[in-house]
Design a protein around this motif. Structure first.
Motif, PDB file in Angstrom:
ATOM      1  N   SER A 158      -0.199   8.639  -0.699  1.00 17.51           N
ATOM      2  CA  SER A 158       0.990   8.668  -1.159  1.00 17.51           C
ATOM      3  C   SER A 158       1.264   8.958  -2.528  1.00 17.51           C
ATOM      4  O   SER A 158       0.534   8.408  -3.517  1.00 17.51           O
ATOM      5  N   LEU A 159       2.297   9.622  -2.785  1.00 16.12           N
ATOM      6  CA  LEU A 159       2.735   9.908  -4.249  1.00 16.12           C
ATOM      7  C   LEU A 159       4.276   9.303  -4.269  1.00 16.12           C
ATOM      8  O   LEU A 159       4.930   9.533  -3.468  1.00 16.12           O
ATOM      9  N   GLN A 160       4.229   8.297  -5.263  1.00 15.90           N
ATOM     10  CA  GLN A 160       5.310   7.585  -5.584  1.00 15.90           C
ATOM     11  C   GLN A 160       6.165   7.997  -6.934  1.00 15.90           C
ATOM     12  O   GLN A 160       5.495   7.884  -7.710  1.00 15.90           O
ATOM     13  N   ILE A 161       7.267   8.475  -6.644  1.00 13.86           N
ATOM     14  CA  ILE A 161       8.175   9.076  -7.689  1.00 13.86           C
ATOM     15  C   ILE A 161       9.379   7.927  -7.890  1.00 13.86           C
ATOM     16  O   ILE A 161      10.156   7.848  -6.960  1.00 13.86           O
ATOM     17  N   GLY A 162       9.290   7.334  -8.961  1.00 15.41           N
ATOM     18  CA  GLY A 162      10.211   6.046  -9.284  1.00 15.41           C
ATOM     19  C   GLY A 162      11.165   6.501 -10.552  1.00 15.41           C
ATOM     20  O   GLY A 162      11.184   7.783 -10.606  1.00 15.41           O
ATOM     21  N   MET A 163      11.588   5.456 -11.078  1.00 19.57           N
ATOM     22  CA  MET A 163      12.629   5.638 -11.986  1.00 19.57           C
ATOM     23  C   MET A 163      11.907   5.196 -13.539  1.00 19.57           C
ATOM     24  O   MET A 163      11.524   5.941 -14.248  1.00 19.57           O
ATOM     25  N   HIS A 164      11.672   3.779 -13.425  1.00 14.61           N
ATOM     26  CA  HIS A 164      11.199   3.388 -14.798  1.00 14.61           C
ATOM     27  C   HIS A 164       9.946   2.199 -14.086  1.00 14.61           C
ATOM     28  O   HIS A 164       9.928   1.935 -13.014  1.00 14.61           O
ATOM     29  N   TRP A 165       9.125   1.745 -15.209  1.00 10.79           N
ATOM     30  CA  TRP A 165       8.147   0.650 -14.896  1.00 10.79           C
ATOM     31  C   TRP A 165       8.678  -0.882 -15.105  1.00 10.79           C
ATOM     32  O   TRP A 165       9.310  -0.634 -16.103  1.00 10.79           O
ATOM     33  N   PHE A 166       8.780  -1.608 -14.242  1.00  6.96           N
ATOM     34  CA  PHE A 166       9.553  -2.750 -14.187  1.00  6.96           C
ATOM     35  C   PHE A 166       9.266  -3.578 -15.606  1.00  6.96           C
ATOM     36  O   PHE A 166      10.300  -3.903 -15.993  1.00  6.96           O
ATOM     37  N   ASN A 167       8.229  -3.525 -15.895  1.00 10.92           N
ATOM     38  CA  ASN A 167       7.852  -4.365 -17.146  1.00 10.92           C
ATOM     39  C   ASN A 167       8.662  -3.972 -18.394  1.00 10.92           C
ATOM     40  O   ASN A 167       8.794  -4.490 -19.306  1.00 10.92           O
ATOM     41  N   GLU A 168       8.861  -2.621 -18.414  1.00 17.69           N
ATOM     42  CA  GLU A 168       9.591  -1.809 -19.604  1.00 17.69           C
ATOM     43  C   GLU A 168      11.038  -1.829 -19.468  1.00 17.69           C
ATOM     44  O   GLU A 168      11.687  -1.939 -20.339  1.00 17.69           O
ATOM     45  N   ARG A 169      11.463  -1.542 -18.243  1.00 16.88           N
ATOM     46  CA  ARG A 169      12.973  -1.616 -17.918  1.00 16.88           C
ATOM     47  C   ARG A 169      13.280  -2.221 -16.589  1.00 16.88           C
ATOM     48  O   ARG A 169      13.389  -1.629 -15.607  1.00 16.88           O
TER      49      ARG A 169
END
Length: 385
Positions: A8-19
């Motif tokens: 699978s390729l996952q297109i997210g928004m931000h990485w949780f630990n950063e935002r």
């Protein structure tokens, strides 16, 4: 785990630990847990180059989260092409319409699963308005969502939004709830120990609410509700954790209502300390007034063994009513919230105990439980494509 692995390729928004945010927490949870369900993961988000290392080499940052919009959009398309060139995925999972839109056409012959975390346009302009900007966001969302082979929503409430607002076919929509790391929230600390570590009073009824400080969260109603609770329970203390644009207004509201001794704004709470805050409380409250698809904070509270009182908005009742209908208030608004809180603290409204809360969260919302459901939808999308 199935014998047949898929990529699978996952297109997210931000990485949780950063935002930190609900969408980003869910994205990270799936990156961490889908491999155990036979779903290999690669992902991309807006963030720093350090995302690659902290994600175990699974997620790349295509641009900085604060970069110009054009830079982020071009970065998303460029990175998606590079990932395709490295290996064509079996399924593409999109979590944020803005960053998924530039990848249209890159994965033309690949099934797509849209994770609908909420209506981006409506959440961007919670008070209405927005004009052309809002209309453009709705159009972009509709374009991305309608390209999906299957759609995952957090609740029936958001399923209706996806169908009615964006015209997505009902037969492609699957409900998969949000998830939390139950073991992380099930801290071994007792209530007394948690309060001691957080330097909270041991002898006062304690309420906790963790929300972004924006208008749709209903925090104004919650503060006003405390004016109803205070005469009945004078030593009650409400802690509101979170940051946001309403911070100064909320503090002014606390002062104007004469609630300085009964309501505190705690500001940002580090993720590692959140379980302690829930454990320290007698009750947590989610007073949302609109656009609540699920409310991960409800499950976080239950996983920590603390009952949670919610307004009957969006997917909140779906999340907690199967455990106890007493956790759902009859209506929104400060009066209903205040009366509900007082009834719980005075024993007139009986809510589940700590063990029941933890067991319910573990059985229905633990990360492996939800990841297995997501993996099934991915395989269904591949079979149907």
């Amino acid at each position: 785990m199935t014998d047949t692995s898929i990529d699978s390729l996952q297109i997210g928004m931000h990485w949780f630990n950063e935002r930190p945010g609900g969408l980003d927490r869910m994205f990270k949870a799936l990156i961490d847990t889908l491999p155990d369900q036979g779903v290999n993961v690669r992902g991309m988000v807006a963030g720093t180059p350090g995302v690659f290392d902290v994600s175990g080499g699974r997620v790349l940052a295509f641009a900085g989260a604060q970069s110009q919009l054009g830079t982020r959009l071009w970065g998303s398309r460029r990175q998606s092409r590079a990932l395709r060139a490295a290996k064509m995925p079996d399924v593409v999972a999109t979590h944020f319409a803005l960053y998924a839109a530039p990848t249209v056409g890159v994965f033309r012959r690949v099934p797509k699963v849209v994770h609908f975390h909420g209506p981006w346009a409506a959440e961007s302009f919670p008070g209405g308005g927005g004009g052309w900007s809002r209309a453009a966001r709705v159009a972009l969302e509709r374009f991305v969502y309608r390209s999906g082979t299957r759609h995952i929503v957090l609740s029936q409430a958001f399923g209706r939004v996806l169908h009615e607002t964006y015209g997505v076919r009902e037969d492609s929509i699957r409900i998969v709830p949000g998830c939390v790391d139950v073991a992380h929230f099930n801290t071994r600390a007792t209530k007394r120990e948690a309060r001691g570590r957080l330097r909270l009073p041991q002898d006062r009824p304690l309420l906790f609410c963790m929300r972004r400080l924006v208008s749709r969260m209903g925090l104004e109603d919650l503060i006003d509700a405390m004016a109803i609770v205070k005469p009945m329970i004078p030593d009650v203390l409400l802690i509101i954790a979170g940051k946001g644009p309403l911070e100064a207004q909320l503090q002014a509201r606390i002062v104007s209502r004469g609630l300085e001794r009964n309501v505190r704004l705690a500001g940002f709470v580090a993720d590692e300390n959140v379980p302690l805050w829930y454990r320290a409380a007698d009750l947590s409250v989610v007073p949302t007034v609109s656009l609540e698809g699920f409310g991960l904070t409800t499950i976080e509270s239950l996983a920590a063994g603390t009952p949670v009182l919610v307004t009957p908005v969006g997917g909140l009742p779906e999340a907690v009513a199967p455990l106890s209908s007493e956790l759902v208030l009859p209506s929104s608004g400060f009066r209903s919230i205040g009366e509900g809180i007082a009834d719980v603290l005075l024993g007139r409204r009986v809510v589940p105990d700590a063990e029941a809360c933890r067991a319910y969260a573990g059985a229905h919302f633990d990360r492996p439980v939800v990841a297995a459901q997501v993996a099934r939808v991915y395989r269904e999308a591949i079979s149907a494509f």
